[in-house]
Design a protein around this motif. Sequence first.
Motif, PDB file in Angstrom:
ATOM      1  N   VAL A  29       0.842  -1.204   0.000  1.00  0.00           N
ATOM      2  CA  VAL A  29       0.000   0.000   0.000  1.00  0.00           C
ATOM      3  C   VAL A  29       0.876   1.254   0.000  1.00  0.00           C
ATOM      4  O   VAL A  29       0.624   2.207  -0.746  1.00  0.00           O
ATOM      5  N   ALA A  30       1.909   1.258   0.807  1.00  0.00           N
ATOM      6  CA  ALA A  30       2.815   2.411   0.844  1.00  0.00           C
ATOM      7  C   ALA A  30       3.506   2.607  -0.497  1.00  0.00           C
ATOM      8  O   ALA A  30       3.675   3.751  -0.959  1.00  0.00           O
ATOM      9  N   LEU A  31       3.890   1.527  -1.153  1.00  0.00           N
ATOM     10  CA  LEU A  31       4.529   1.629  -2.460  1.00  0.00           C
ATOM     11  C   LEU A  31       3.578   2.195  -3.502  1.00  0.00           C
ATOM     12  O   LEU A  31       3.952   3.065  -4.296  1.00  0.00           O
ATOM     13  N   GLY A  32       2.336   1.743  -3.495  1.00  0.00           N
ATOM     14  CA  GLY A  32       1.349   2.263  -4.452  1.00  0.00           C
ATOM     15  C   GLY A  32       1.033   3.725  -4.228  1.00  0.00           C
ATOM     16  O   GLY A  32       0.969   4.520  -5.173  1.00  0.00           O
ATOM     17  N   LEU A  33       0.843   4.107  -2.978  1.00  0.00           N
ATOM     18  CA  LEU A  33       0.555   5.513  -2.671  1.00  0.00           C
ATOM     19  C   LEU A  33       1.748   6.409  -2.985  1.00  0.00           C
ATOM     20  O   LEU A  33       1.585   7.511  -3.510  1.00  0.00           O
ATOM     21  N   ALA A  34       2.948   5.952  -2.672  1.00  0.00           N
ATOM     22  CA  ALA A  34       4.139   6.754  -2.940  1.00  0.00           C
ATOM     23  C   ALA A  34       4.355   6.918  -4.438  1.00  0.00           C
ATOM     24  O   ALA A  34       4.718   8.008  -4.900  1.00  0.00           O
ATOM     25  N   THR A  35       4.124   5.867  -5.207  1.00  0.00           N
ATOM     26  CA  THR A  35       4.294   5.961  -6.655  1.00  0.00           C
ATOM     27  C   THR A  35       3.303   6.949  -7.253  1.00  0.00           C
ATOM     28  O   THR A  35       3.669   7.775  -8.096  1.00  0.00           O
ATOM     29  N   ALA A  36       2.057   6.883  -6.833  1.00  0.00           N
ATOM     30  CA  ALA A  36       1.049   7.803  -7.360  1.00  0.00           C
ATOM     31  C   ALA A  36       1.308   9.233  -6.899  1.00  0.00           C
ATOM     32  O   ALA A  36       1.060  10.184  -7.640  1.00  0.00           O
ATOM     33  N   ALA A  37       1.828   9.401  -5.698  1.00  0.00           N
ATOM     34  CA  ALA A  37       2.081  10.755  -5.188  1.00  0.00           C
ATOM     35  C   ALA A  37       3.305  11.385  -5.835  1.00  0.00           C
ATOM     36  O   ALA A  37       3.316  12.588  -6.115  1.00  0.00           O
ATOM     37  N   VAL A  38       4.325  10.600  -6.084  1.00  0.00           N
ATOM     38  CA  VAL A  38       5.562  11.150  -6.649  1.00  0.00           C
ATOM     39  C   VAL A  38       5.388  11.510  -8.118  1.00  0.00           C
ATOM     40  O   VAL A  38       6.010  12.455  -8.604  1.00  0.00           O
ATOM     41  N   SER A  39       4.524  10.800  -8.816  1.00  0.00           N
ATOM     42  CA  SER A  39       4.397  11.009 -10.267  1.00  0.00           C
ATOM     43  C   SER A  39       3.294  12.004 -10.627  1.00  0.00           C
ATOM     44  O   SER A  39       2.682  11.882 -11.684  1.00  0.00           O
ATOM     45  N   ARG A  40       3.062  12.992  -9.819  1.00  0.00           N
ATOM     46  CA  ARG A  40       1.947  13.925 -10.056  1.00  0.00           C
ATOM     47  C   ARG A  40       2.101  14.760 -11.319  1.00  0.00           C
ATOM     48  O   ARG A  40       1.135  15.146 -11.931  1.00  0.00           O
ATOM     49  N   LEU A  81      -1.822  -6.720  -6.557  1.00  0.00           N
ATOM     50  CA  LEU A  81      -3.179  -6.185  -6.509  1.00  0.00           C
ATOM     51  C   LEU A  81      -3.316  -5.081  -5.467  1.00  0.00           C
ATOM     52  O   LEU A  81      -4.000  -4.076  -5.692  1.00  0.00           O
ATOM     53  N   THR A  82      -2.659  -5.239  -4.341  1.00  0.00           N
ATOM     54  CA  THR A  82      -2.733  -4.230  -3.289  1.00  0.00           C
ATOM     55  C   THR A  82      -2.043  -2.941  -3.725  1.00  0.00           C
ATOM     56  O   THR A  82      -2.566  -1.844  -3.505  1.00  0.00           O
ATOM     57  N   THR A  83      -0.890  -3.055  -4.358  1.00  0.00           N
ATOM     58  CA  THR A  83      -0.175  -1.866  -4.822  1.00  0.00           C
ATOM     59  C   THR A  83      -0.975  -1.121  -5.879  1.00  0.00           C
ATOM     60  O   THR A  83      -1.121   0.107  -5.817  1.00  0.00           O
ATOM     61  N   VAL A  84      -1.507  -1.861  -6.842  1.00  0.00           N
ATOM     62  CA  VAL A  84      -2.290  -1.222  -7.906  1.00  0.00           C
ATOM     63  C   VAL A  84      -3.571  -0.607  -7.343  1.00  0.00           C
ATOM     64  O   VAL A  84      -3.957   0.505  -7.721  1.00  0.00           O
ATOM     65  N   ALA A  86      -4.123   0.569  -4.282  1.00  0.00           N
ATOM     66  CA  ALA A  86      -3.824   1.769  -3.508  1.00  0.00           C
ATOM     67  C   ALA A  86      -3.468   2.936  -4.425  1.00  0.00           C
ATOM     68  O   ALA A  86      -3.922   4.066  -4.226  1.00  0.00           O
ATOM     69  N   GLY A  87      -2.655   2.666  -5.437  1.00  0.00           N
ATOM     70  CA  GLY A  87      -2.300   3.732  -6.376  1.00  0.00           C
ATOM     71  C   GLY A  87      -3.498   4.218  -7.172  1.00  0.00           C
ATOM     72  O   GLY A  87      -3.676   5.419  -7.393  1.00  0.00           O
ATOM     73  N   ALA A  88      -4.349   3.293  -7.612  1.00  0.00           N
ATOM     74  CA  ALA A  88      -5.547   3.675  -8.358  1.00  0.00           C
ATOM     75  C   ALA A  88      -6.512   4.465  -7.488  1.00  0.00           C
ATOM     76  O   ALA A  88      -7.177   5.395  -7.967  1.00  0.00           O
ATOM     77  N   ALA A  89      -6.596   4.113  -6.224  1.00  0.00           N
ATOM     78  CA  ALA A  89      -7.474   4.864  -5.319  1.00  0.00           C
ATOM     79  C   ALA A  89      -6.986   6.298  -5.165  1.00  0.00           C
ATOM     80  O   ALA A  89      -7.787   7.239  -5.158  1.00  0.00           O
ATOM     81  N   LEU A  90      -5.678   6.484  -5.055  1.00  0.00           N
ATOM     82  CA  LEU A  90      -5.151   7.844  -4.945  1.00  0.00           C
ATOM     83  C   LEU A  90      -5.354   8.614  -6.242  1.00  0.00           C
ATOM     84  O   LEU A  90      -5.707   9.800  -6.218  1.00  0.00           O
ATOM     85  N   LEU A  91      -5.161   7.959  -7.391  1.00  0.00           N
ATOM     86  CA  LEU A  91      -5.405   8.627  -8.672  1.00  0.00           C
ATOM     87  C   LEU A  91      -6.876   9.016  -8.815  1.00  0.00           C
ATOM     88  O   LEU A  91      -7.190  10.117  -9.291  1.00  0.00           O
ATOM     89  N   ALA A  92      -7.779   8.151  -8.399  1.00  0.00           N
ATOM     90  CA  ALA A  92      -9.209   8.463  -8.474  1.00  0.00           C
ATOM     91  C   ALA A  92      -9.567   9.597  -7.517  1.00  0.00           C
ATOM     92  O   ALA A  92     -10.377  10.470  -7.855  1.00  0.00           O
ATOM     93  N   PHE A  93      -8.967   9.598  -6.341  1.00  0.00           N
ATOM     94  CA  PHE A  93      -9.229  10.676  -5.385  1.00  0.00           C
ATOM     95  C   PHE A  93      -8.748  12.012  -5.940  1.00  0.00           C
ATOM     96  O   PHE A  93      -9.447  13.030  -5.820  1.00  0.00           O
ATOM     97  N   GLU A  94      -7.568  12.021  -6.569  1.00  0.00           N
ATOM     98  CA  GLU A  94      -7.063  13.260  -7.153  1.00  0.00           C
ATOM     99  C   GLU A  94      -7.935  13.721  -8.307  1.00  0.00           C
ATOM    100  O   GLU A  94      -8.201  14.912  -8.454  1.00  0.00           O
ATOM    101  N   ALA A  95      -8.402  12.790  -9.141  1.00  0.00           N
ATOM    102  CA  ALA A  95      -9.264  13.153 -10.264  1.00  0.00           C
ATOM    103  C   ALA A  95     -10.585  13.716  -9.767  1.00  0.00           C
ATOM    104  O   ALA A  95     -11.104  14.693 -10.318  1.00  0.00           O
ATOM    105  N   ARG A  96     -11.128  13.124  -8.715  1.00  0.00           N
ATOM    106  CA  ARG A  96     -12.384  13.619  -8.163  1.00  0.00           C
ATOM    107  C   ARG A  96     -12.201  15.006  -7.549  1.00  0.00           C
ATOM    108  O   ARG A  96     -13.057  15.872  -7.653  1.00  0.00           O
ATOM    109  N   LYS A  97     -11.049  15.209  -6.915  1.00  0.00           N
ATOM    110  CA  LYS A  97     -10.773  16.494  -6.291  1.00  0.00           C
ATOM    111  C   LYS A  97     -10.638  17.590  -7.349  1.00  0.00           C
ATOM    112  O   LYS A  97     -11.111  18.709  -7.156  1.00  0.00           O
TER     113      LYS A  97
END
Length: 120
Positions: A29-40, A81-84, A86-97
């Motif tokens: 989960v940390a890897l997925g969130l960090a990847t999505a956050a770093v690649s903004r 599956l967990t990494t993808v 978590a990263g997809a959830a952060l991407l969806a949250f950013e898109a919704r925001k």
Amino acid sequence: MGLILILLALTLALVVALVGLAVTLTASVALGLATAAVSRRLPLWARITLLLAVAAAPSATLVSTLGAWATWQLALALPILTTVAAGAALLAFEARKHRAPRIRPTAWPALQGRAAHLRP
């Protein structure tokens, strides 16, 4: 006495397995969130590609180390599956925001509500 030792050994093995699973999933989960956050600053297609590559890299390393027989085990698919997810959830949250409607809050919502009822 032997049955008690067997039950203790099984309980200890189960606890160690659950702790290992929790550590693996937390790291994924940390890897997925960090990847999505770093690649903004990257475009969306590049962010998704990077997320999938980063998610598959540890499992590909495990498969090459353990052999091809381990590819069908859930223990190798679960971190991917967990990494993808978590990263997809952060991407969806950013898109919704970014797509949220920008409605300014009113200063006196109660008065506007009353005034709306008084208007013909």
